[in-house]
Design an enzyme around this catalytic site. Structure first.
Site, PDB file in Angstrom:
ATOM      1  N   ARG A   1      -8.253 -20.667  -1.309  1.00 16.20           N
ATOM      2  CA  ARG A   1      -7.233 -20.449  -0.477  1.00 16.20           C
ATOM      3  C   ARG A   1      -6.075 -21.462  -0.731  1.00 16.20           C
ATOM      4  O   ARG A   1      -6.145 -22.531  -0.459  1.00 16.20           O
ATOM      5  CB  ARG A   1      -7.248 -20.491   1.192  1.00 16.20           C
ATOM      6  CG  ARG A   1      -6.592 -20.253   2.130  1.00 16.20           C
ATOM      7  CD  ARG A   1      -7.034 -20.210   3.360  1.00 16.20           C
ATOM      8  NE  ARG A   1      -5.929 -19.792   4.483  1.00 16.20           N
ATOM      9  CZ  ARG A   1      -5.064 -20.462   5.039  1.00 16.20           C
ATOM     10  NH1 ARG A   1      -5.098 -22.040   4.760  1.00 16.20           N
ATOM     11  NH2 ARG A   1      -4.113 -20.057   5.804  1.00 16.20           N
TER      12      ARG A   1
ATOM     13  N   ARG B   1       8.004   3.982  -4.864  1.00 10.82           N
ATOM     14  CA  ARG B   1       8.194   3.090  -3.838  1.00 10.82           C
ATOM     15  C   ARG B   1       7.274   1.807  -4.101  1.00 10.82           C
ATOM     16  O   ARG B   1       7.494   0.760  -3.738  1.00 10.82           O
ATOM     17  CB  ARG B   1       7.985   3.620  -2.574  1.00 10.82           C
ATOM     18  CG  ARG B   1       8.157   2.737  -1.240  1.00 10.82           C
ATOM     19  CD  ARG B   1       8.433   3.237   0.142  1.00 10.82           C
ATOM     20  NE  ARG B   1       7.171   4.230   0.366  1.00 10.82           N
ATOM     21  CZ  ARG B   1       6.769   4.845   1.145  1.00 10.82           C
ATOM     22  NH1 ARG B   1       7.770   4.972   2.289  1.00 10.82           N
ATOM     23  NH2 ARG B   1       5.608   5.194   1.637  1.00 10.82           N
TER      24      ARG B   1
ATOM     25  N   LYS C   1       6.615  -2.120   2.021  1.00  8.20           N
ATOM     26  CA  LYS C   1       5.431  -1.362   2.476  1.00  8.20           C
ATOM     27  C   LYS C   1       4.132  -2.257   2.239  1.00  8.20           C
ATOM     28  O   LYS C   1       3.295  -2.271   1.564  1.00  8.20           O
ATOM     29  CB  LYS C   1       5.095   0.079   1.965  1.00  8.20           C
ATOM     30  CG  LYS C   1       4.182   0.928   2.830  1.00  8.20           C
ATOM     31  CD  LYS C   1       3.970   2.459   2.578  1.00  8.20           C
ATOM     32  CE  LYS C   1       3.288   3.189   3.175  1.00  8.20           C
ATOM     33  NZ  LYS C   1       3.810   3.451   4.581  1.00  8.20           N
TER      34      LYS C   1
ATOM     35  N   TYR D   1       0.778  -1.260  -0.041  1.00  5.66           N
ATOM     36  CA  TYR D   1       0.041   0.163   0.028  1.00  5.66           C
ATOM     37  C   TYR D   1       0.922   1.267  -0.091  1.00  5.66           C
ATOM     38  O   TYR D   1       2.223   1.103   0.352  1.00  5.66           O
ATOM     39  CB  TYR D   1      -0.909   0.102   1.126  1.00  5.66           C
ATOM     40  CG  TYR D   1      -0.340   0.432   2.539  1.00  5.66           C
ATOM     41  CD1 TYR D   1      -0.498   1.643   2.891  1.00  5.66           C
ATOM     42  CD2 TYR D   1       0.569  -0.490   3.187  1.00  5.66           C
ATOM     43  CE1 TYR D   1       0.108   1.759   4.228  1.00  5.66           C
ATOM     44  CE2 TYR D   1       1.089  -0.363   4.362  1.00  5.66           C
ATOM     45  CZ  TYR D   1       0.758   0.995   4.881  1.00  5.66           C
ATOM     46  OH  TYR D   1       1.261   1.261   6.065  1.00  5.66           O
TER      47      TYR D   1
ATOM     48  N   GLU E   1      12.481   2.510  13.918  1.00  7.25           N
ATOM     49  CA  GLU E   1      11.310   3.601  13.669  1.00  7.25           C
ATOM     50  C   GLU E   1      10.163   3.705  14.551  1.00  7.25           C
ATOM     51  O   GLU E   1      10.005   2.907  15.605  1.00  7.25           O
ATOM     52  CB  GLU E   1      11.012   3.330  12.324  1.00  7.25           C
ATOM     53  CG  GLU E   1      10.461   1.841  12.015  1.00  7.25           C
ATOM     54  CD  GLU E   1      10.473   1.564  10.504  1.00  7.25           C
ATOM     55  OE1 GLU E   1      10.518   2.673   9.605  1.00  7.25           O
ATOM     56  OE2 GLU E   1      10.072   0.428  10.124  1.00  7.25           O
TER      57      GLU E   1
ATOM     58  N   LEU F   1      11.451   1.081   6.969  1.00 14.81           N
ATOM     59  CA  LEU F   1      10.516   1.545   5.641  1.00 14.81           C
ATOM     60  C   LEU F   1      11.661   2.847   5.136  1.00 14.81           C
ATOM     61  O   LEU F   1      12.005   3.815   5.843  1.00 14.81           O
ATOM     62  CB  LEU F   1       9.221   2.181   6.061  1.00 14.81           C
ATOM     63  CG  LEU F   1       8.504   2.378   4.776  1.00 14.81           C
ATOM     64  CD1 LEU F   1       8.267   1.277   4.079  1.00 14.81           C
ATOM     65  CD2 LEU F   1       7.197   3.318   5.208  1.00 14.81           C
TER      66      LEU F   1
END
Length: 287
Positions: A101, A52, A151, A33, A183, A207
């Site tokens: 799945r 990114r 991310k 995301y 972070e 990140l």
């Protein structure tokens, strides 16, 4: 006004939007995301977020959606339809919904990525109370996986960290690995000592923040000294200033760590100046 969202090529009222129960983000956390800020109706650092996203997809061997080159147009259309002046655009890409799945990745020729975008209106985003008074953080162990540079939507532990901070009467948590700050739960972390800005260097441990890159560039252009290295939580408590950066917080002072005030417990001049520079320069380049 009903919010309009984007799902797999369609603009829809949010109450009509649907994603398969077999989507791999739902079942496996198999998605990435980005969050892009909107100020004065324009997108901040869009090119950095798109770059990114491309990297995250590549690192996970996830197919790039066909509409990748249209993302700017889609972002702008959502901002327009939802009349967002200040706020955020959330973008999520998953490996798709193969129809059942399975731990193994589906054949990319048979399963197309799922693409979802929505806006969040946040009036006054550039002038929040926290930006003026600063925030309080606690320290917690960093128990995330070792590819924090991607991310992904795997945000359970950062969410738990936010709740730990909330229960302690604080705003956020700084995560520690071997005694060193990695972070925050949703931001990059910095301290200032003797005029020097110190932040952890880029690696798989953190990140690669888009706001981080811009802020450090602006700091160097303003003749500020930047040192990219790890720092301990004790160093942070003894710092002259501390702050965070993120797409939604921009540059935000940290005034207390584990109950210890940072310096005199008020936002310092370096973080205040960096916030001014970042907002001024980013608005000039906004799209």
């Amino acid at each position: 006004m009903t919010r309009i969202v984007y799902v797999n090529g369609e603009y829809l009222p949010e109450n009509e939007a649907k994603v398969s129960i077999f989507d791999r983000a739902f079942l496996m956390g198999d998605g990435v995301y980005e969050v892009t800020s909107v100020l004065q109706g324009k997108l901040i650092d869009f090119d950095g977020h798109r770059a990114r996203l491309d990297r995250s997809l590549t690192e996970l061997d996830m197919p790039k959606p066909d509409i990748f080159d249209d993302l700017l147009e889609i972002h702008r259309e959502l901002v327009r339809r939802n009349e967002v002046v200040d706020g955020l655009v959330y973008l999520q890409v998953t490996r798709g919904a193969p129809g059942d799945r399975d731990f193994a990745f589906p054949d990319p020729d048979e399963t197309t990525p799922t693409v979802v975008l929505f806006t969040q209106s946040k009036p006054g985003l550039a002038d929040t109370p926290a930006s003026r008074t600063g925030i309080k953080v606690i320290s917690i162990d960093d128990l995330r996986w070792d590819r924090r540079d991607i991310k992904t939507v795997q945000l359970l532990y950062p969410s738990m960290g936010k709740m730990m901070a909330k229960k302690a009467g604080c705003d956020d948590a700084w995560m520690l690995q071997d005694g060193y700050v990695t972070e925050g739960t949703s931001n990059n972390a910095y301290i200032v000592k003797n005029g020097k800005i110190i932040t952890r260097k880029l690696s798989n441990d953190i990140l690669h923040g888009i706001t981080r890159a811009a802020v450090l560039r602006f700091a160097k252009e303003a003749q500020m000294t930047v040192e990219e290295r790890s720092f301990t939580i004790d160093e942070a408590k003894d710092a002259d200033e501390a702050f965070i950066t993120s797409a939604s917080a921009f540059v935000q002072p940290v005034v207390e760590i584990d109950g210890h005030p940072v310096s005199d417990g008020t936002p310092g001049p370096v973080s205040r100046r960096l916030r001014e520079i970042y907002l001024e320069e980013s608005l000039k380049a906004a799209v």
